[in-house]
Scaffold this motif. Sequence first.
Motif, PDB file in Angstrom:
ATOM      1  N   THR A  65      94.014  82.740  63.383  1.00 47.60           N
ATOM      2  CA  THR A  65      94.466  83.255  64.768  1.00 47.60           C
ATOM      3  C   THR A  65      95.031  84.792  64.520  1.00 47.60           C
ATOM      4  OG1 THR A  65      94.895  81.151  65.527  1.00 47.60           O
ATOM      5  CG2 THR A  65      95.813  83.144  66.717  1.00 47.60           C
ATOM      6  N   GLU A  66      95.928  85.054  63.328  1.00 51.13           N
ATOM      7  CA  GLU A  66      96.496  86.297  62.871  1.00 51.13           C
ATOM      8  C   GLU A  66      95.014  87.401  62.719  1.00 51.13           C
ATOM      9  OE1 GLU A  66      98.779  85.736  59.763  1.00 51.13           O
ATOM     10  OE2 GLU A  66     100.226  84.276  60.580  1.00 51.13           O
ATOM     11  N   MET A  67      94.252  87.010  61.944  1.00 48.95           N
ATOM     12  CA  MET A  67      93.313  87.945  61.620  1.00 48.95           C
ATOM     13  C   MET A  67      92.247  88.180  62.898  1.00 48.95           C
ATOM     14  SD  MET A  67      93.253  88.811  58.435  1.00 48.95           S
ATOM     15  CE  MET A  67      91.360  89.314  58.295  1.00 48.95           C
ATOM     16  N   LEU A  68      92.261  87.377  63.686  1.00 49.89           N
ATOM     17  CA  LEU A  68      91.506  87.476  65.207  1.00 49.89           C
ATOM     18  C   LEU A  68      92.084  88.754  65.749  1.00 49.89           C
ATOM     19  CD1 LEU A  68      90.632  83.951  66.709  1.00 49.89           C
ATOM     20  CD2 LEU A  68      89.027  85.903  65.928  1.00 49.89           C
ATOM     21  N   LEU A  69      93.499  88.890  65.649  1.00 48.14           N
ATOM     22  CA  LEU A  69      93.977  89.930  66.242  1.00 48.14           C
ATOM     23  C   LEU A  69      93.630  91.316  66.108  1.00 48.14           C
ATOM     24  CD1 LEU A  69      96.582  90.912  68.063  1.00 48.14           C
ATOM     25  CD2 LEU A  69      97.873  91.134  65.996  1.00 48.14           C
ATOM     26  N   PHE A  70      93.122  91.693  65.037  1.00 48.12           N
ATOM     27  CA  PHE A  70      92.683  92.787  64.373  1.00 48.12           C
ATOM     28  C   PHE A  70      91.111  92.997  65.137  1.00 48.12           C
ATOM     29  CE2 PHE A  70      95.513  91.827  60.997  1.00 48.12           C
ATOM     30  CZ  PHE A  70      96.436  92.670  60.947  1.00 48.12           C
ATOM     31  N   ALA A  71      90.451  91.862  65.058  1.00 48.84           N
ATOM     32  CA  ALA A  71      89.070  92.009  65.699  1.00 48.84           C
ATOM     33  C   ALA A  71      89.360  92.109  67.240  1.00 48.84           C
ATOM     34  CB  ALA A  71      88.395  90.593  65.055  1.00 48.84           C
ATOM     35  N   ALA A  72      90.059  91.545  67.700  1.00 48.09           N
ATOM     36  CA  ALA A  72      90.379  91.641  69.136  1.00 48.09           C
ATOM     37  C   ALA A  72      90.435  93.173  69.674  1.00 48.09           C
ATOM     38  CB  ALA A  72      91.193  90.736  69.631  1.00 48.09           C
ATOM     39  N   VAL A  73      91.534  93.694  68.730  1.00 49.75           N
ATOM     40  CA  VAL A  73      91.787  94.906  69.306  1.00 49.75           C
ATOM     41  C   VAL A  73      90.698  95.995  69.039  1.00 49.75           C
ATOM     42  CG1 VAL A  73      93.300  96.917  68.277  1.00 49.75           C
ATOM     43  CG2 VAL A  73      94.203  94.745  68.593  1.00 49.75           C
ATOM     44  N   VAL A  74      89.931  95.590  68.116  1.00 48.48           N
ATOM     45  CA  VAL A  74      88.970  96.699  67.892  1.00 48.48           C
ATOM     46  C   VAL A  74      87.616  96.370  68.976  1.00 48.48           C
ATOM     47  CG1 VAL A  74      86.781  97.544  66.359  1.00 48.48           C
ATOM     48  CG2 VAL A  74      89.167  96.954  65.605  1.00 48.48           C
ATOM     49  N   GLY A  75      87.553  95.160  69.117  1.00 53.97           N
ATOM     50  CA  GLY A  75      86.481  94.709  70.163  1.00 53.97           C
ATOM     51  C   GLY A  75      86.839  95.376  71.699  1.00 53.97           C
ATOM     52  N   THR A  76      88.287  95.283  71.900  1.00 54.01           N
ATOM     53  CA  THR A  76      88.821  95.859  73.260  1.00 54.01           C
ATOM     54  C   THR A  76      88.527  97.194  73.294  1.00 54.01           C
ATOM     55  OG1 THR A  76      90.390  93.877  73.216  1.00 54.01           O
ATOM     56  CG2 THR A  76      90.808  95.799  74.836  1.00 54.01           C
ATOM     57  N   ILE A  77      88.787  97.894  72.185  1.00 54.67           N
ATOM     58  CA  ILE A  77      88.711  99.297  72.063  1.00 54.67           C
ATOM     59  C   ILE A  77      87.089  99.761  72.361  1.00 54.67           C
ATOM     60  CG2 ILE A  77      88.609 101.329  70.691  1.00 54.67           C
ATOM     61  CD1 ILE A  77      91.108 100.171  69.264  1.00 54.67           C
ATOM     62  N   CYS A  78      86.439  99.054  71.784  1.00 55.27           N
ATOM     63  CA  CYS A  78      84.792  99.157  72.202  1.00 55.27           C
ATOM     64  C   CYS A  78      84.442  99.032  73.443  1.00 55.27           C
ATOM     65  CB  CYS A  78      83.991  98.401  70.934  1.00 55.27           C
ATOM     66  SG  CYS A  78      84.024  98.804  69.133  1.00 55.27           S
ATOM     67  N   PHE A  79      85.116  98.120  74.186  1.00 50.14           N
ATOM     68  CA  PHE A  79      84.624  97.769  75.158  1.00 50.14           C
ATOM     69  C   PHE A  79      85.223  98.728  76.384  1.00 50.14           C
ATOM     70  CE2 PHE A  79      86.057  95.945  79.661  1.00 50.14           C
ATOM     71  CZ  PHE A  79      84.836  95.465  80.012  1.00 50.14           C
ATOM     72  N   ILE A  80      86.623  99.325  76.109  1.00 53.81           N
ATOM     73  CA  ILE A  80      87.170 100.430  76.876  1.00 53.81           C
ATOM     74  C   ILE A  80      86.198 101.516  76.572  1.00 53.81           C
ATOM     75  CG2 ILE A  80      88.850 101.839  76.994  1.00 53.81           C
ATOM     76  CD1 ILE A  80      90.621  99.342  76.104  1.00 53.81           C
ATOM     77  N   TYR A  81      85.728 101.855  75.412  1.00 56.37           N
ATOM     78  CA  TYR A  81      84.741 102.873  75.256  1.00 56.37           C
ATOM     79  C   TYR A  81      83.649 102.955  76.267  1.00 56.37           C
ATOM     80  CZ  TYR A  81      81.099 106.039  72.911  1.00 56.37           C
ATOM     81  OH  TYR A  81      80.152 106.694  72.878  1.00 56.37           O
ATOM     82  N   GLY A  82      83.037 101.716  76.104  1.00 58.86           N
ATOM     83  CA  GLY A  82      81.900 101.635  77.205  1.00 58.86           C
ATOM     84  C   GLY A  82      82.371 101.912  78.733  1.00 58.86           C
ATOM     85  N   PHE A  83      83.460 101.500  78.877  1.00 64.88           N
ATOM     86  CA  PHE A  83      83.845 101.586  80.304  1.00 64.88           C
ATOM     87  C   PHE A  83      84.093 103.073  80.678  1.00 64.88           C
ATOM     88  CE2 PHE A  83      87.238 101.957  83.386  1.00 64.88           C
ATOM     89  CZ  PHE A  83      86.709 101.172  84.658  1.00 64.88           C
ATOM     90  N   LEU A  84      84.804 103.693  79.583  1.00 65.52           N
ATOM     91  CA  LEU A  84      85.211 105.405  79.613  1.00 65.52           C
ATOM     92  C   LEU A  84      83.980 106.180  79.752  1.00 65.52           C
ATOM     93  CD1 LEU A  84      88.464 105.674  77.627  1.00 65.52           C
ATOM     94  CD2 LEU A  84      88.037 105.309  80.044  1.00 65.52           C
ATOM     95  N   THR A  85      82.750 105.732  78.954  1.00 63.16           N
ATOM     96  CA  THR A  85      81.584 106.618  78.898  1.00 63.16           C
ATOM     97  C   THR A  85      80.666 106.256  80.083  1.00 63.16           C
ATOM     98  OG1 THR A  85      80.678 105.113  77.358  1.00 63.16           O
ATOM     99  CG2 THR A  85      81.816 106.950  76.429  1.00 63.16           C
TER     100      THR A  85
END
Length: 815
Positions: free
Chosen positions: A207-227
């Motif tokens: 669960t702790e390691m998922l935090l890093f993957a979740a943050v990067v995944g959310t950033i990638c999703f936000i990038y798709g939204f912003l572009t």
Amino acid sequence: EANLEKVGLELETEDKSVKDGKTYFVKVHAPWEVLATYADVLKIKVPFKVNDIPDNSEMPMNWLSTPFRLPEHIMHPEPDFFTAPFNKSKSDFFLIDDKDTFFPPSTRNRIVYYILSRCSYFRDECADKDKKGIKRLLNNGTYTAAFPLHDVSLFQSRDDKCESERYNLYKHWARFLCFFKEQPLNLVRKYYGEKIGIYFAWLGFYTEMLLFAAVVGTICFIYGFLTYDDNQWSKEICSEKIGGNIVMCPLCDKKCSYWKLNTTCNSSWQSHLFDNVGTVFFAIFMGIWVTLFLEFWKRRQARLEYEWDLVDFEEEQQQLQLRPEYETKCTNRKMNRITQEMEPYLPITSKCARTCLSGATVLLWISLIIACIIGVIAYRLAVYAAFASIMKDSPTTHLEVVGPYITPQLATSVTASCINFVIIMILNLMYERVAIWITDMEIPKTHLEYENKLTVKMFLFQFVNYYSSCFYVAFFKGKFVGYPGKYAYMFGWSTLRNEECDPGGCLIELTTQLVIVMTGKQVWGNIQEALVPKMFPHFHHVGESLYSRWEQDHDLQGFGQLGLFYEYLEMVIQFGFITLFVASFPLAPLLALINNIIEVRVDAWKLTTQFRRPVAAKAHSIGAWEEILNGMAVLSVVTNAFIVAFTSDMIPRLVYMYAYQPEMNMKGYINNSLSVFNISDFLTDSRPDDDENPAWFNSSITTCRYRDYRYPPGHEKQYSHTMQFWHILAAKLAFIIIMEHVVFVVKFLVAWLIPDVPSDVRARVKRERYLVQEYLHNYEVEKLKIQLSQNSNECNCTPMIYPSLSKHEVLSECL
């Protein structure tokens, strides 16, 4: 029971219970002498010296983690000790302050259960050596249950506010409000044993390691939204001048009409959220993340092995202990080379026959899963025509309640995914029973072998069951459709034309499939684990003074031999979703993180309130699951590379921009990616019925477009693949090779750079082994000196000293 008393256990029989008037309770107590004797037999490690190696594990900014830590009066930190296997004859060698608390609760109940599982239930113990063990008495119904008691009633602890390990675990570990706090793993290990402790340690670390993957995944999703606004191909699809003037070929035979490209405007925009440059980056990142997760877990596991005295632990005792079912069903006998005793065995011919039958059954049921998936695919092909016919007057139907535009593709995808999820859940119930039946049929020799065989079968069933539909959408849908005039059909049936991807690509459909199956599984699992026990409570607080603690515990659910098996299985299936198909849905780690935060506390709540206290068991790792995780980590690199190359439209766009567009932009991409077909070349069986065509369709429209790279009609190579098709295919294969090699090189480099055992743990292990030898040597020397002094006083003799001899030889000569 008489034989148990001969061993030294103390038994106390209660009258018939107040609740049903039928059940007797026999309480078993283990005095110090019994605990000490069997601690010696089991070589249980106990402290003999305070650790003298400085602890340099404190992080420089440790204060940042303070809000997430539990207070010391809850954690009860103990001094770090060096430990050695207990020896009853050398009890004064160990640090024994209080005999009542020297052995932790988990060790005490493990010792008692060890005795129960080996004690004969015949008065003449030599009459039949097979007539022994509480497990066989439980199987034949002599006893209904055998379990350790919880240390206190949970309700009484709430009312009296008394301190107990169970109440502390409930208050500071099992409550959801503690979701942001660390887990008291040492207390869990002390109360429940190492096997349960290692599961919660792994789940918490995951669960702790998922935090890093979740943050990067959310950033990638936000990038798709912003572009969003930079999405040139979607602008062309939605444009009335471009997408509105492109007439597309029918997506099914007879009942599907011609349609305009701009009707897929919404799905094209939605697809961009997940199909962008960030997808490639996130797929590579997750390939490296999964390696870091597994490598850092090995280090964490090595540290726990040392702290929990599991460094030299081997599961030999579990391997040697036969299952009662094995002893009952195997009538043949042979000599065990290890124990040098006659024991039951399964003849090699019977074993081979059972293994072959088991393998055939597994293949049969996997074939059933595949048949169900094919049935869902057939449903998609058949229902798509129905949806297309219903929506022929308005290609996009707006539902005010739902919000987005509903197209035949989306309606087919969502309904098929929901039906597939229902089938998955129904098959799960069947496969669980089938897997247990097959494993029982094989008659495994030990509990460890039984669990490993069941693990492989259940994981294989679940893997095919949960992931097969995602594999279909990712790697098969839209890949073998042919082209207008020469379509490909499922099994050659003229009514089941293979599905096509819309111009927005198949990635958005893979995302839909993944969200429905993954989210549905997690929600259903939490409902089963959390809400069902609350709907059917086992006992009430009313009249507790007349309701003894052992009766309360008896009414709880039994944890069972496979209690942790299903918890591991649930998490490993989730791990597959967030690694195998994460390139299609960057938010998958975020959903998994939210689920796991709940999962940790739900599992803790079940264990402390809904289950009897399980018998403590030792385990130095997560067992066979570690190899399964490693295999899925390797497979995830391959699947994500293929998803980016063949399911996503990223490679065709890059090839167009850099090889076919002088201005290095995406203008004209849609027109370039669609081929032309002459309507007059349609076969009669493929041509739409006249009453299916939309009102705007007329005789002046002579061509339609389809998703492919083929030469137009009139060309000398008409309808054959263009050179651009082969360029794109070469680019896809090159991307797969490059991505796989880059990720695998980084994976192996990271695995090589990060040692499995931390250096400080390695130093502590070596220091402990050295001190055990040194202290035991000095202890024996002192003991022999005392004996020599006593003997010389009694015999009036003087021990001789030989300077040239070693210490051991001198002492031997003196004796």
